[in-house]
Design an enzyme around this catalytic site. Structure first.
Site, PDB file in Angstrom:
ATOM      1  N   CYS A 151       0.802  -1.225   0.000  1.00  0.00           N
ATOM      2  CA  CYS A 151       0.000   0.000   0.000  1.00  0.00           C
ATOM      3  C   CYS A 151       0.832   1.271   0.000  1.00  0.00           C
ATOM      4  O   CYS A 151       0.277   2.380   0.007  1.00  0.00           O
ATOM      5  CB  CYS A 151      -0.950  -0.016   1.195  1.00  0.00           C
ATOM      6  SG  CYS A 151      -1.994  -1.489   1.202  1.00  0.00           S
ATOM      7  N   HIS A 157      -2.274   7.926   6.370  1.00  0.00           N
ATOM      8  CA  HIS A 157      -2.529   6.639   5.723  1.00  0.00           C
ATOM      9  C   HIS A 157      -3.832   6.057   6.270  1.00  0.00           C
ATOM     10  O   HIS A 157      -4.686   5.629   5.509  1.00  0.00           O
ATOM     11  CB  HIS A 157      -1.361   5.695   5.985  1.00  0.00           C
ATOM     12  CG  HIS A 157      -1.502   4.353   5.367  1.00  0.00           C
ATOM     13  ND1 HIS A 157      -1.573   4.149   4.009  1.00  0.00           N
ATOM     14  CD2 HIS A 157      -1.595   3.115   5.931  1.00  0.00           C
ATOM     15  CE1 HIS A 157      -1.695   2.864   3.754  1.00  0.00           C
ATOM     16  NE2 HIS A 157      -1.719   2.205   4.902  1.00  0.00           N
ATOM     17  N   GLU A 205       0.034   4.862  13.578  1.00  0.00           N
ATOM     18  CA  GLU A 205       0.354   6.039  12.776  1.00  0.00           C
ATOM     19  C   GLU A 205       0.133   7.327  13.554  1.00  0.00           C
ATOM     20  O   GLU A 205       0.932   8.272  13.443  1.00  0.00           O
ATOM     21  CB  GLU A 205      -0.482   6.071  11.497  1.00  0.00           C
ATOM     22  CG  GLU A 205      -0.107   7.263  10.613  1.00  0.00           C
ATOM     23  CD  GLU A 205      -0.918   7.369   9.346  1.00  0.00           C
ATOM     24  OE1 GLU A 205      -0.532   8.186   8.467  1.00  0.00           O
ATOM     25  OE2 GLU A 205      -1.938   6.670   9.215  1.00  0.00           O
ATOM     26  N   LYS A 226      -9.610   7.806   3.073  1.00  0.00           N
ATOM     27  CA  LYS A 226     -10.057   6.419   2.919  1.00  0.00           C
ATOM     28  C   LYS A 226     -11.417   6.203   3.571  1.00  0.00           C
ATOM     29  O   LYS A 226     -12.072   5.197   3.313  1.00  0.00           O
ATOM     30  CB  LYS A 226      -9.022   5.458   3.502  1.00  0.00           C
ATOM     31  CG  LYS A 226      -7.714   5.385   2.724  1.00  0.00           C
ATOM     32  CD  LYS A 226      -6.776   4.351   3.330  1.00  0.00           C
ATOM     33  CE  LYS A 226      -5.430   4.343   2.617  1.00  0.00           C
ATOM     34  NZ  LYS A 226      -4.648   5.578   2.860  1.00  0.00           N
ATOM     35  N   PHE A 272       1.959  -3.453   3.992  1.00  0.00           N
ATOM     36  CA  PHE A 272       2.380  -4.759   4.481  1.00  0.00           C
ATOM     37  C   PHE A 272       3.815  -5.034   4.030  1.00  0.00           C
ATOM     38  O   PHE A 272       4.208  -4.697   2.904  1.00  0.00           O
ATOM     39  CB  PHE A 272       1.469  -5.852   3.926  1.00  0.00           C
ATOM     40  CG  PHE A 272       0.150  -5.990   4.639  1.00  0.00           C
ATOM     41  CD1 PHE A 272      -0.239  -5.115   5.628  1.00  0.00           C
ATOM     42  CD2 PHE A 272      -0.713  -7.032   4.305  1.00  0.00           C
ATOM     43  CE1 PHE A 272      -1.457  -5.250   6.283  1.00  0.00           C
ATOM     44  CE2 PHE A 272      -1.940  -7.178   4.944  1.00  0.00           C
ATOM     45  CZ  PHE A 272      -2.316  -6.289   5.937  1.00  0.00           C
TER      46      PHE A 272
END
Length: 406
Positions: A163, A301, A312, A330, A394
């Site tokens: 990602c 993120h 984060e 997102k 990941f």
């Protein structure tokens, strides 16, 4: 720059996403707080534990030539759609092909073609497999297609960093220009992997939200009730130019790509390490020649997973502080995986241009462990001179970009 570093500017933007088929419509949707997440209506989703996703608002086959589209994987199709928009938006710069490069990242590449053609082989035999199978499944396919579209001969590169891929692609574009290898770079990410296998795999890893009864409320970055991310698809690309080259042709600059930081955790295959994230943020600051106090805005993120968002938040608070306005789009697009970081960068660029930061959708109860100034309730207006855009993947991939007013 006074320190001898080459200035790099962003002159073109292109995107196709679950909230809009181009940059203008996507940005309008983000500012309005509209969700692009819905129920998967195909029969193949009926037996899955997760039946929601962020699907494209506009199908690429509505934009591309029908014959061309049939020879491309969906990931390649949307990369081409976004690249054409970005290139036109930049004014189709005239440049030596050997000074034009492409960097398009992806997390998994042509997985839809891989699985579809394997099903053809299994059910009807090897002779029925498409001769375009290998070009469609290659992870470098999107970069190759874009490079051929525009005749780019300074390199066609493909970061495959989960990602963080789209952000790492933009960071690589910055490097190519600063190293003198290109004057113009088309950079970003593309991903199209909404499929029963990927959804089942993420679900088994307990990574996805299971709010099947309320799709638009499922992606909840930083909210205390978040239960996982929502898989999305999309592409986001930018045109980067050496500032002197752009100025010489009279191009408009949206923002300067002032710095980038790319690190690896070497820690865990799925869990993020705050130390690695902070190193990426600090490397980006150093690359840009800025201090934490210079940052007005952070596009996080923030995928909406219980551990990831807190990790984060701690990284941002320690590396930057709690003063910037933080958003996480997102909450509306879902997680576009390899394209997510590039879309986050575009959001940050438009926040600089327009002086407004989108609010996080579905943030009803801020997690008490998140000690940040997260924008809620509606867009926040105010000057944005410098923004940080994070992307973590990941495998321990971290990429942070810093954009500033041109």
């Amino acid at each position: 720059m006074a320190d001898g570093r080459t200035d790099v500017v962003v002159t073109g933007l292109g995107a196709t996403t679950p909230v809009g088929g181009d940059v203008a419509s996507a940005w309008a949707a983000l500012l309005a707080g509209r969700s692009g997440i819905g129920l998967i209506e195909e029969e193949w989703a009926d037996g899955l534990p997760v039946r929601i996703a962020g699907r494209l608002r506009v199908e690429p086959t509505e934009v591309l030539d029908r014959v061309q589209a049939r020879r491309l994987d969906r990931c390649q199709q949307i990369a081409l759609v976004a690249a054409r928009e970005a290139w036109a938006d930049a004014g189709a710069p005239e440049t030596d092909p050997e000074r034009l490069a492409v960097v398009v990242g992806t997390g998994v590449g042509g997985v839809l073609s891989t699985l579809a053609q394997d099903e053809v082989r299994r059910t009807t035999g090897a002779r029925r497999v498409s001769p375009y199978t290998v070009p469609m499944l290659m992870p470098n396919g999107p970069a190759a297609v874009v490079s051929m579209e525009f005749g780019a001969r300074a390199g066609a590169h493909t970061p495959v960093s989960a990602c963080a891929s789209g952000s790492e692609a933009i960071a690589m574009g910055l490097d190519l220009i600063r190293l003198g290898r290109a004057d113009v770079v088309i950079a970003g990410g593309a991903e199209a992997c909404v499929h029963p296998l990927t959804i089942a795999g993420f679900a088994q890893a307990k990574a996805l939200s299971t709010r099947n009864d309320a799709p638009e409320e499922a992606s909840r970055p930083f909210d205390a009730a978040r239960d996982g991310f929502v898989l999305g698809e999309g592409a986001a690309l930018v045109v980067l130019e050496r500032a002197e080259f752009a100025a010489a042709r009279g191009a408009r600059a949206y923002a300067a790509l002032a710095g980038a930081g790319v690190t690896s955790d070497a820690y865990h295959i799925t869990a993020g390490d705050p130390e690695g994230q902070m190193r990426a943020i600090r490397a980006a600051l150093s690359s840009a020649g800025l201090s934490p106090l210079d940052i007005d805005h952070v596009h996080a993120h923030a995928t909406s997973t219980p551990p990831g968002d807190v990790t984060e938040a701690r990284s941002i608070a320690e590396a930057i502080g709690t003063h910037p306005a933080v958003t996480a789009t997102k909450s509306m697009t879902g997680h576009m995986c390899g394209a997510a970081g590039a879309m986050g960068a575009i959001s940050a660029i438009l926040s600089i241009r327009d002086g407004v930061v989108p609010a996080v959708r579905n943030l009803d109860d801020l997690d008490p462990e998140v000690k940040l100034d997260v924008v809620t309730g509606g867009p926040r207006r105010g000057r944005v001179s410098a923004a940080l855009a994070n992307a973590f993947g990941f495998g321990g991939h971290n990429a942070s970009l810093i954009l500033t007013s041109p």
